[in-house]
Write a protein that holds these residues in place. Structure first.
Motif, PDB file in Angstrom:
ATOM      1  N   ILE A  58     -15.173 -32.742  -5.428  1.00 54.78           N
ATOM      2  CA  ILE A  58     -14.891 -31.666  -4.477  1.00 54.78           C
ATOM      3  C   ILE A  58     -15.392 -30.330  -5.010  1.00 54.78           C
ATOM      4  O   ILE A  58     -16.018 -29.542  -4.283  1.00 54.78           O
ATOM      5  N   ASP A  59     -15.143 -30.067  -6.286  1.00 57.14           N
ATOM      6  CA  ASP A  59     -15.614 -28.810  -6.878  1.00 57.14           C
ATOM      7  C   ASP A  59     -17.134 -28.726  -6.847  1.00 57.14           C
ATOM      8  O   ASP A  59     -17.712 -27.665  -6.567  1.00 57.14           O
ATOM      9  N   PHE A  60     -17.784 -29.830  -7.143  1.00 59.35           N
ATOM     10  CA  PHE A  60     -19.247 -29.849  -7.122  1.00 59.35           C
ATOM     11  C   PHE A  60     -19.782 -29.567  -5.718  1.00 59.35           C
ATOM     12  O   PHE A  60     -20.698 -28.765  -5.529  1.00 59.35           O
ATOM     13  N   LEU A  61     -19.202 -30.202  -4.710  1.00 57.54           N
ATOM     14  CA  LEU A  61     -19.666 -30.007  -3.337  1.00 57.54           C
ATOM     15  C   LEU A  61     -19.359 -28.598  -2.852  1.00 57.54           C
ATOM     16  O   LEU A  61     -20.181 -27.976  -2.155  1.00 57.54           O
ATOM     17  N   LYS A  62     -18.201 -28.060  -3.222  1.00 60.94           N
ATOM     18  CA  LYS A  62     -17.873 -26.692  -2.834  1.00 60.94           C
ATOM     19  C   LYS A  62     -18.845 -25.699  -3.458  1.00 60.94           C
ATOM     20  O   LYS A  62     -19.231 -24.702  -2.828  1.00 60.94           O
ATOM     21  N   SER A  63     -19.235 -25.950  -4.703  1.00 59.83           N
ATOM     22  CA  SER A  63     -20.170 -25.038  -5.369  1.00 59.83           C
ATOM     23  C   SER A  63     -21.522 -25.010  -4.676  1.00 59.83           C
ATOM     24  O   SER A  63     -22.261 -24.032  -4.784  1.00 59.83           O
ATOM     25  N   ARG A  64     -21.856 -26.066  -3.939  1.00 64.96           N
ATOM     26  CA  ARG A  64     -23.115 -26.121  -3.203  1.00 64.96           C
ATOM     27  C   ARG A  64     -22.933 -25.815  -1.713  1.00 64.96           C
ATOM     28  O   ARG A  64     -23.895 -25.898  -0.942  1.00 64.96           O
ATOM     29  N   GLY A  65     -21.724 -25.446  -1.302  1.00 59.34           N
ATOM     30  CA  GLY A  65     -21.478 -25.123   0.092  1.00 59.34           C
ATOM     31  C   GLY A  65     -21.551 -26.314   1.019  1.00 59.34           C
ATOM     32  O   GLY A  65     -21.836 -26.167   2.213  1.00 59.34           O
ATOM     33  N   VAL A  66     -21.279 -27.507   0.492  1.00 55.03           N
ATOM     34  CA  VAL A  66     -21.357 -28.740   1.280  1.00 55.03           C
ATOM     35  C   VAL A  66     -19.985 -29.055   1.870  1.00 55.03           C
ATOM     36  O   VAL A  66     -18.989 -29.082   1.152  1.00 55.03           O
ATOM     37  N   THR A  67     -19.938 -29.295   3.166  1.00 59.55           N
ATOM     38  CA  THR A  67     -18.703 -29.705   3.814  1.00 59.55           C
ATOM     39  C   THR A  67     -18.470 -31.183   3.530  1.00 59.55           C
ATOM     40  O   THR A  67     -19.337 -32.012   3.802  1.00 59.55           O
ATOM     41  N   ALA A  68     -17.310 -31.508   2.973  1.00 63.00           N
ATOM     42  CA  ALA A  68     -17.030 -32.877   2.526  1.00 63.00           C
ATOM     43  C   ALA A  68     -15.892 -33.467   3.332  1.00 63.00           C
ATOM     44  O   ALA A  68     -14.850 -32.830   3.514  1.00 63.00           O
ATOM     45  N   LEU A  69     -16.095 -34.692   3.814  1.00 60.29           N
ATOM     46  CA  LEU A  69     -15.054 -35.402   4.560  1.00 60.29           C
ATOM     47  C   LEU A  69     -14.758 -36.714   3.858  1.00 60.29           C
ATOM     48  O   LEU A  69     -15.662 -37.509   3.609  1.00 60.29           O
ATOM     49  N   PHE A  70     -13.481 -36.935   3.517  1.00 61.91           N
ATOM     50  CA  PHE A  70     -13.044 -38.140   2.838  1.00 61.91           C
ATOM     51  C   PHE A  70     -12.066 -38.897   3.745  1.00 61.91           C
ATOM     52  O   PHE A  70     -11.240 -38.288   4.419  1.00 61.91           O
ATOM     53  N   THR A  71     -12.182 -40.197   3.748  1.00 58.12           N
ATOM     54  CA  THR A  71     -11.174 -41.009   4.434  1.00 58.12           C
ATOM     55  C   THR A  71     -10.339 -41.737   3.402  1.00 58.12           C
ATOM     56  O   THR A  71     -10.815 -42.052   2.309  1.00 58.12           O
ATOM     57  N   ASN A  72      -9.089 -41.973   3.763  1.00 55.63           N
ATOM     58  CA  ASN A  72      -8.165 -42.611   2.832  1.00 55.63           C
ATOM     59  C   ASN A  72      -7.301 -43.606   3.584  1.00 55.63           C
ATOM     60  O   ASN A  72      -6.709 -43.282   4.617  1.00 55.63           O
ATOM     61  N   LEU A  73      -7.235 -44.820   3.066  1.00 55.49           N
ATOM     62  CA  LEU A  73      -6.388 -45.848   3.656  1.00 55.49           C
ATOM     63  C   LEU A  73      -4.969 -45.646   3.153  1.00 55.49           C
ATOM     64  O   LEU A  73      -4.694 -45.783   1.963  1.00 55.49           O
ATOM     65  N   GLY A  74      -4.059 -45.290   4.070  1.00 54.75           N
ATOM     66  CA  GLY A  74      -2.684 -45.013   3.672  1.00 54.75           C
ATOM     67  C   GLY A  74      -1.700 -45.685   4.587  1.00 54.75           C
ATOM     68  O   GLY A  74      -2.044 -46.516   5.434  1.00 54.75           O
ATOM     69  N   ALA A  75      -0.438 -45.287   4.431  1.00 54.18           N
ATOM     70  CA  ALA A  75       0.628 -45.906   5.207  1.00 54.18           C
ATOM     71  C   ALA A  75       0.571 -45.503   6.671  1.00 54.18           C
ATOM     72  O   ALA A  75       0.966 -46.247   7.543  1.00 54.18           O
ATOM     73  N   GLY A  76       0.073 -44.280   6.925  1.00 49.89           N
ATOM     74  CA  GLY A  76      -0.108 -43.879   8.301  1.00 49.89           C
ATOM     75  C   GLY A  76       1.100 -43.286   8.977  1.00 49.89           C
ATOM     76  O   GLY A  76       1.293 -43.465  10.171  1.00 49.89           O
TER      77      GLY A  76
END
Length: 584
Positions: free
Chosen positions: A398-416
């Motif tokens: 996340i820090d690396f992508l923020k330093s390059r101004g990249v919008t990052a989207l993560f998905t996570n399998l959870g309880a919901g």
């Protein structure tokens, strides 16, 4: 008691160590510029950790990128074998040899001959290496490996003396040298002496944990200069060597106020009608089948439709499967792949370790330079390491992508569910926007719902919206409240039917009442007209009576006048002064 502070004397033009850049992504950042120029560097590690490839990459980049010819002295591998081995990295060593930019020389040493020779010195080796250096004007030298050179020597005093002599001779030639060495038992090298006479020592390690292998690099020492001291993962593949410097990740990135669409109009409306912040990190949590990948695909499609690039890191599905599945919701991702705007990077989480995954993602982002990145799902990396390690990796990513101004989207399998929403990896606090998708069971069916848990720096909706997927994409239905709360699915449909029936009854009753009122209005209007006619008739009769009365009064007046006149005439006839009246 006062503490004396020694004043710092500032001197201009202090001598510093010059450095030779290696050209290896990440390594020059770790060493703050490269290897010590004109000094020897020891590159040590166990078999298979990549020592020879590192050394050859150093030579190749020097000849190609920095116009510094090099010499490779091999004691074990034949030149033709070396050339073929590094050919997998797209290094054309034969062309550089023809251009006299690199010399590859193999020196055969027989241990028996060394033992029989008595006194041991390296003068013959110096002559041969010196000739190779002078033949191309070399600035870089690699000796691979040093154990073969001293394999038959048991005298530690002589060994240390000759090692120091070799390193001093390389310094005297003014070349930047790499000497490779095998790792010893409890020591960095087999003899445990090389690391003391070298100016810089780099340790390579190929570590296996839970059947997953990860290559790591550590700068053990670097005389006369600061350097990164952590362990850094690196990868070797067909595109070369990439080192991921952990120390480069920090909190100095900019915070953009520009917005990017989510790809879903209704979701944009929940985010002030403008979508995510550019360069932010978004987490989409939910149980299986809640629509996490579909939301991610809509985001990637929106980025590409705006003419920007996006990398989709798929950790569970193949690109072909993702493209096929998204056609069912009206998305054609293949068009963006064909136009070079969308790149899929698909690999199983257990293909290699976490750090190697991280290093690979770093390099692909640097190479493709995307505006957005999708990691689907980040939770699958739990199979490649412990929760704490996955948290650390995600933090650095996340820090690396923020330093390059990249919008990052993560998905996570959870309880919901909102109550159990914190993820197993505890990464929810790292993200700027957090969406929760979950399936709620009611009336014998599951219905998708979306909840916007947080979105830093902007006002956002707190409503739970029903989440619908169709051939036209994703739509979020407006909140529908029933007698028992928010309704979705068939319960909502049934309640809507009841509400429509109630509305119809109310409408019909209103129409009936309206007709009754209209009938009464007409009746009353007719009565009013009748009364008006009666009133007009009476008014006419009254006016006629008034006229008749006036006529009678006029007649009476005329009669009185006539009577008066008649009386006046009679008096005149009977008067004596009138001779005619007397008949005389």
């Amino acid at each position: 008691m006062k503490t004396s502070v020694r004043p710092r004397i500032v001197t201009r033009d202090l001598p510093v160590i010059a450095k030779s850049p290696t050209g290896i992504d990440g390594l020059d950042e770790v060493t703050f510029g490269g290897l010590p120029q004109g000094r020897p560097t020891l590159l040590c590690g166990a078999a298979g950790c990549g020592k020879t490839l590192f050394a050859m990459t150093f030579l190749y980049n020097g000849a190609v990128a920095y116009d510094e010819p090099g010499v490779f002295i091999a004691f074990e591998e034949q030149p033709e074998d070396l050339i073929k081995n590094v050919g997998s990295l797209s290094y054309d060593i034969e062309r550089l040899i023809e251009q006299r930019k690199i010399v590859v020389d193999h020196i055969h040493l027989d241990r028996n001959e060394i033992e029989e020779a008595g006194d041991y010195d390296l003068d013959g080796l110096f002559i041969r290496i010196g000739f190779a250096i002078d033949s191309v004007g070399a600035k870089r030298v690699v000796i691979d490996t040093i154990e073969t050179l001293f394999g038959g020597l048991d005298n530690q005093a002589v060994l240390r003396s000759e090692l120091r002599r070799l390193f001093e001779w390389l310094k005297s030639k003014g070349v930047t040298a790499i000497i490779t060495g095998e790792r010893g038992d409890g020591t960095l090298t087999r003899y445990g002496l090389e690391e003391y006479v070298a100016d810089c020592v780099i340790l390579l390690d190929n570590r296996v944990h839970d059947q997953l292998s990860t290559r790591r690099l550590r700068v053990v020492k670097y005389r006369g200069t600061a350097h990164g001291t952590n362990e850094y993962p690196f990868i070797i593949d067909q595109e070369g060597i990439t080192v991921m410097p952990i120390t480069s990740s920090g909190l100095s990135h900019d915070a953009s106020t520009e917005r990017v669409s989510t790809g879903i109009a209704d979701l944009d409306e929940m985010l002030e009608g403008r979508g995510y912040y550019k360069g932010s990190s978004i987490l989409i949590s939910g149980m299986a089948g809640a629509g996490k990948s579909t939301v991610s695909a809509h985001f990637a499609n929106s980025i590409c439709a705006a003419g920007q690039r996006c990398i989709y890191f798929a950790l569970e599905e193949s690109p072909q499967q993702i493209v096929r599945n998204m056609r069912s919701v009206g998305l054609d991702l293949q068009q963006w792949v064909d136009r070079g705007l969308l790149r899929f990077s698909a690999r199983r989480p257990n293909l290699y370790g976490l750090e190697t995954h991280l290093a690979a993602m770093h390099r692909e982002v640097k190479e493709f330079d995307p505006a957005a990145v999708v990691v689907d799902p980040i939770s699958s990396l739990m199979g490649a390491g412990l929760a704490g390690d996955v948290h650390s990796m995600t933090l650095r990513l996340i820090d690396f992508l923020k330093s390059r101004g990249v919008t990052a989207l993560f998905t996570n399998l959870g309880a919901g569910s909102a109550e159990t929403a914190p993820t197993e990896m505890q990464i929810s606090s790292l993200t700027d926007t957090w969406l929760l998708l979950y399936n709620r069971e009611s009336n014998g069916e599951h219905n998708r719902q979306l909840y916007l848990l947080k979105s830093r720096g902007m006002a956002h909706s707190n409503q739970v919206r029903e989440f619908l997927m169709s051939g036209d994409g994703i739509a979020l239905r407006e909140v529908y409240l029933g007698p028992e709360g928010v309704l979705t699915g068939s319960a909502r449909v049934a309640q809507e039917v009841r509400d429509r029936a109630d509305r119809l009854l109310r409408t019909q009753d209103l129409e009936r009442r309206t007709r009754e009122i209209e009938r009464r209005r007409r009746e009353i209007a007719a009565q009013i007209e009748t009364l008006k006619a009666q009133l007009a008739s009476e008014e006419g009769e009254m006016e006629l009576l008034n006229l008749e009365g006036a006529a009678r009064e006029d007649q009476r007046s005329a009669d009185r006048i006539a009577m008066v006149q008649s009386r006046s005439s009679k008096r005149a006839v009977s008067s004596p002064s009138n001779p005619m009246a007397s008949g005389k």
